[in-house]
Motif scaffolding. Structure first.
Motif, PDB file in Angstrom:
ATOM      1  N   VAL A 200      11.239  -3.878 -20.645  1.00 23.42           N
ATOM      2  CA  VAL A 200      12.171  -4.173 -19.541  1.00 23.42           C
ATOM      3  C   VAL A 200      11.924  -3.233 -18.367  1.00 23.42           C
ATOM      4  O   VAL A 200      11.838  -3.673 -17.207  1.00 23.42           O
ATOM      5  N   LEU A 201      11.809  -1.931 -18.640  1.00 27.40           N
ATOM      6  CA  LEU A 201      11.602  -0.959 -17.580  1.00 27.40           C
ATOM      7  C   LEU A 201      10.349  -1.285 -16.766  1.00 27.40           C
ATOM      8  O   LEU A 201      10.387  -1.360 -15.530  1.00 27.40           O
ATOM      9  N   ILE A 202       9.248  -1.495 -17.451  1.00 27.73           N
ATOM     10  CA  ILE A 202       7.985  -1.745 -16.749  1.00 27.73           C
ATOM     11  C   ILE A 202       8.027  -3.081 -15.986  1.00 27.73           C
ATOM     12  O   ILE A 202       7.622  -3.153 -14.825  1.00 27.73           O
ATOM     13  N   GLU A 203       8.525  -4.124 -16.617  1.00 25.91           N
ATOM     14  CA  GLU A 203       8.548  -5.439 -15.952  1.00 25.91           C
ATOM     15  C   GLU A 203       9.453  -5.445 -14.728  1.00 25.91           C
ATOM     16  O   GLU A 203       9.109  -6.025 -13.700  1.00 25.91           O
ATOM     17  N   VAL A 204      10.605  -4.804 -14.826  1.00 22.48           N
ATOM     18  CA  VAL A 204      11.509  -4.739 -13.670  1.00 22.48           C
ATOM     19  C   VAL A 204      10.834  -3.996 -12.521  1.00 22.48           C
ATOM     20  O   VAL A 204      10.861  -4.436 -11.367  1.00 22.48           O
ATOM     21  N   LEU A 205      10.204  -2.861 -12.827  1.00 17.23           N
ATOM     22  CA  LEU A 205       9.539  -2.087 -11.774  1.00 17.23           C
ATOM     23  C   LEU A 205       8.349  -2.843 -11.184  1.00 17.23           C
ATOM     24  O   LEU A 205       8.118  -2.797  -9.975  1.00 17.23           O
ATOM     25  N   LYS A 206       7.592  -3.541 -12.004  1.00 19.04           N
ATOM     26  CA  LYS A 206       6.462  -4.324 -11.499  1.00 19.04           C
ATOM     27  C   LYS A 206       6.937  -5.409 -10.526  1.00 19.04           C
ATOM     28  O   LYS A 206       6.357  -5.590  -9.453  1.00 19.04           O
TER      29      LYS A 206
ATOM     30  N   PRO B 212       1.999 -11.832  -5.505  1.00 20.57           N
ATOM     31  CA  PRO B 212       2.339 -12.354  -6.840  1.00 20.57           C
ATOM     32  C   PRO B 212       1.761 -11.513  -7.979  1.00 20.57           C
ATOM     33  O   PRO B 212       2.265 -11.552  -9.096  1.00 20.57           O
ATOM     34  N   ALA B 213       0.704 -10.751  -7.710  1.00 24.04           N
ATOM     35  CA  ALA B 213       0.174  -9.836  -8.714  1.00 24.04           C
ATOM     36  C   ALA B 213       1.118  -8.642  -8.776  1.00 24.04           C
ATOM     37  O   ALA B 213       1.545  -8.126  -7.752  1.00 24.04           O
ATOM     38  N   VAL B 214       1.463  -8.245  -9.976  1.00 23.78           N
ATOM     39  CA  VAL B 214       2.400  -7.122 -10.133  1.00 23.78           C
ATOM     40  C   VAL B 214       1.746  -6.082 -11.026  1.00 23.78           C
ATOM     41  O   VAL B 214       1.698  -6.217 -12.231  1.00 23.78           O
ATOM     42  N   GLU B 215       1.235  -5.023 -10.399  1.00 20.04           N
ATOM     43  CA  GLU B 215       0.403  -4.066 -11.125  1.00 20.04           C
ATOM     44  C   GLU B 215       0.976  -2.662 -11.218  1.00 20.04           C
ATOM     45  O   GLU B 215       0.472  -1.855 -11.979  1.00 20.04           O
ATOM     46  N   TYR B 216       1.993  -2.338 -10.446  1.00 13.91           N
ATOM     47  CA  TYR B 216       2.527  -0.968 -10.438  1.00 13.91           C
ATOM     48  C   TYR B 216       3.910  -0.936 -11.051  1.00 13.91           C
ATOM     49  O   TYR B 216       4.770  -1.690 -10.617  1.00 13.91           O
ATOM     50  N   PRO B 217       4.125  -0.075 -12.017  1.00  8.37           N
ATOM     51  CA  PRO B 217       3.216   0.829 -12.719  1.00  8.37           C
ATOM     52  C   PRO B 217       2.462   0.094 -13.826  1.00  8.37           C
ATOM     53  O   PRO B 217       2.849  -1.001 -14.221  1.00  8.37           O
ATOM     54  N   SER B 218       1.421   0.709 -14.336  1.00  7.50           N
ATOM     55  CA  SER B 218       0.616   0.087 -15.375  1.00  7.50           C
ATOM     56  C   SER B 218       1.383   0.003 -16.694  1.00  7.50           C
ATOM     57  O   SER B 218       1.725   1.016 -17.299  1.00  7.50           O
ATOM     58  N   GLY B 219       1.642  -1.218 -17.124  1.00  7.30           N
ATOM     59  CA  GLY B 219       2.299  -1.424 -18.414  1.00  7.30           C
ATOM     60  C   GLY B 219       1.393  -1.070 -19.575  1.00  7.30           C
ATOM     61  O   GLY B 219       1.856  -0.569 -20.600  1.00  7.30           O
ATOM     62  N   HIS B 220       0.092  -1.323 -19.418  1.00  6.05           N
ATOM     63  CA  HIS B 220      -0.840  -0.987 -20.491  1.00  6.05           C
ATOM     64  C   HIS B 220      -0.813   0.512 -20.797  1.00  6.05           C
ATOM     65  O   HIS B 220      -0.800   0.919 -21.958  1.00  6.05           O
TER      66      HIS B 220
ATOM     67  N   VAL C 225      -1.330   6.352 -13.152  1.00  7.24           N
ATOM     68  CA  VAL C 225      -0.541   7.586 -13.129  1.00  7.24           C
ATOM     69  C   VAL C 225       0.945   7.246 -13.276  1.00  7.24           C
ATOM     70  O   VAL C 225       1.665   7.874 -14.061  1.00  7.24           O
ATOM     71  N   GLY C 226       1.408   6.237 -12.550  1.00  6.45           N
ATOM     72  CA  GLY C 226       2.807   5.827 -12.655  1.00  6.45           C
ATOM     73  C   GLY C 226       3.165   5.367 -14.061  1.00  6.45           C
ATOM     74  O   GLY C 226       4.216   5.730 -14.602  1.00  6.45           O
ATOM     75  N   GLY C 227       2.295   4.576 -14.678  1.00  3.13           N
ATOM     76  CA  GLY C 227       2.526   4.128 -16.050  1.00  3.13           C
ATOM     77  C   GLY C 227       2.541   5.289 -17.026  1.00  3.13           C
ATOM     78  O   GLY C 227       3.330   5.308 -17.971  1.00  3.13           O
ATOM     79  N   TYR C 228       1.677   6.275 -16.799  1.00  2.00           N
ATOM     80  CA  TYR C 228       1.629   7.437 -17.684  1.00  2.00           C
ATOM     81  C   TYR C 228       2.917   8.255 -17.564  1.00  2.00           C
ATOM     82  O   TYR C 228       3.490   8.682 -18.573  1.00  2.00           O
ATOM     83  N   LEU C 229       3.383   8.469 -16.341  1.00  2.00           N
ATOM     84  CA  LEU C 229       4.617   9.228 -16.140  1.00  2.00           C
ATOM     85  C   LEU C 229       5.794   8.553 -16.837  1.00  2.00           C
ATOM     86  O   LEU C 229       6.586   9.214 -17.515  1.00  2.00           O
ATOM     87  N   LEU C 230       5.916   7.234 -16.674  1.00  2.00           N
ATOM     88  CA  LEU C 230       7.029   6.518 -17.307  1.00  2.00           C
ATOM     89  C   LEU C 230       6.885   6.479 -18.825  1.00  2.00           C
ATOM     90  O   LEU C 230       7.873   6.606 -19.551  1.00  2.00           O
ATOM     91  N   GLY C 231       5.675   6.294 -19.310  1.00  2.00           N
ATOM     92  CA  GLY C 231       5.461   6.298 -20.756  1.00  2.00           C
ATOM     93  C   GLY C 231       5.781   7.649 -21.357  1.00  2.00           C
ATOM     94  O   GLY C 231       6.448   7.741 -22.392  1.00  2.00           O
TER      95      GLY C 231
END
Length: 194
Positions: free
Chosen positions: A87-93, A113-121, A170-176
């Motif tokens: 939920v967190l990643i999808e909402v932010l993307k 339409p592309a939603v890449e930030y932050p990296s969910g992977h 980097v954003g995905g790493y910080l949130l993870g």
């Protein structure tokens, strides 16, 4: 501090254009230095953070441990971690609406339409494997490797392949990392060691 770092990074992506030059430079360097054999390895790294692979693995391990330990707590941990992360990643993307390095806009809030930030992977590579490391009764060094190595490998793979901007990773790493630290502070049952 991790949340503040994520907010600062997001603000910099909006109001400090030189950071976009860093993203472009990393993408262009990776594009110019990616032999075919390395591409294949990096795809494997990226797959570690694929929710469709990592989350089912975590849920199966947690379900088996819930049955073995006769408590729903391992499965509850996996479900809560998976739900919060997704939920967190999808909402932010959806909110930040930033394109990918090879298609879409580098700008934040572009309506792309592309939603890449932050990296969910990358976030997945930290959160899901940290849950596994929390549950399994492995030696401490093995659990530390399981907890931290997948996130780093996914970060390298997805950035080097040009599937995410450096700052997306980097954003995905910080949130993870923030989620992992919060999960370890909760009073979940520790793994049964025998």
């Amino acid at each position: 501090m991790l949340a503040a770092g994520f907010v600062a990074l997001t603000a910099a992506l909006v109001w400090w254009p030189p950071i976009l030059d860093v993203d472009r430079a990393v993408r262009d360097w990776a594009d110019a230095h990616r032999p075919h054999w390395l591409h294949t390895i990096l795809v494997g790294f990226d797959l570690l953070g694929q929710r469709g692979i990592a989350l089912p693995l975590v849920l199966v391990v947690a379900a088996v441990l819930s049955i073995r330990w006769r408590t729903p707590r391992p499965l509850a941990l996996a479900v809560v971690a998976g739900a919060v992360n997704s939920v967190l990643i999808e909402v932010l993307k959806q909110w930040t609406s930033r394109g990918a390095p090879h298609h879409g806009s580098i700008a934040m809030f572009s309506g792309d339409p592309a939603v890449e930030y932050p990296s969910g992977h990358v976030s997945n590579g930290l959160v899901y494997y940290a849950v596994l490391a929390f549950l399994v009764a492995w030696p401490p060094v093995a659990r530390a490797v399981l907890r931290w190595l997948p996130g780093v490998l996914v970060f390298v793979g997805t950035t080097y392949l040009g599937w995410h901007w450096l700052t997306d990773s980097v954003g995905g790493y910080l949130l993870g990392l923030l989620q992992v630290l919060l999960l370890t502070r909760l009073r979940w049952p520790h793994r049964e060691t025998g």
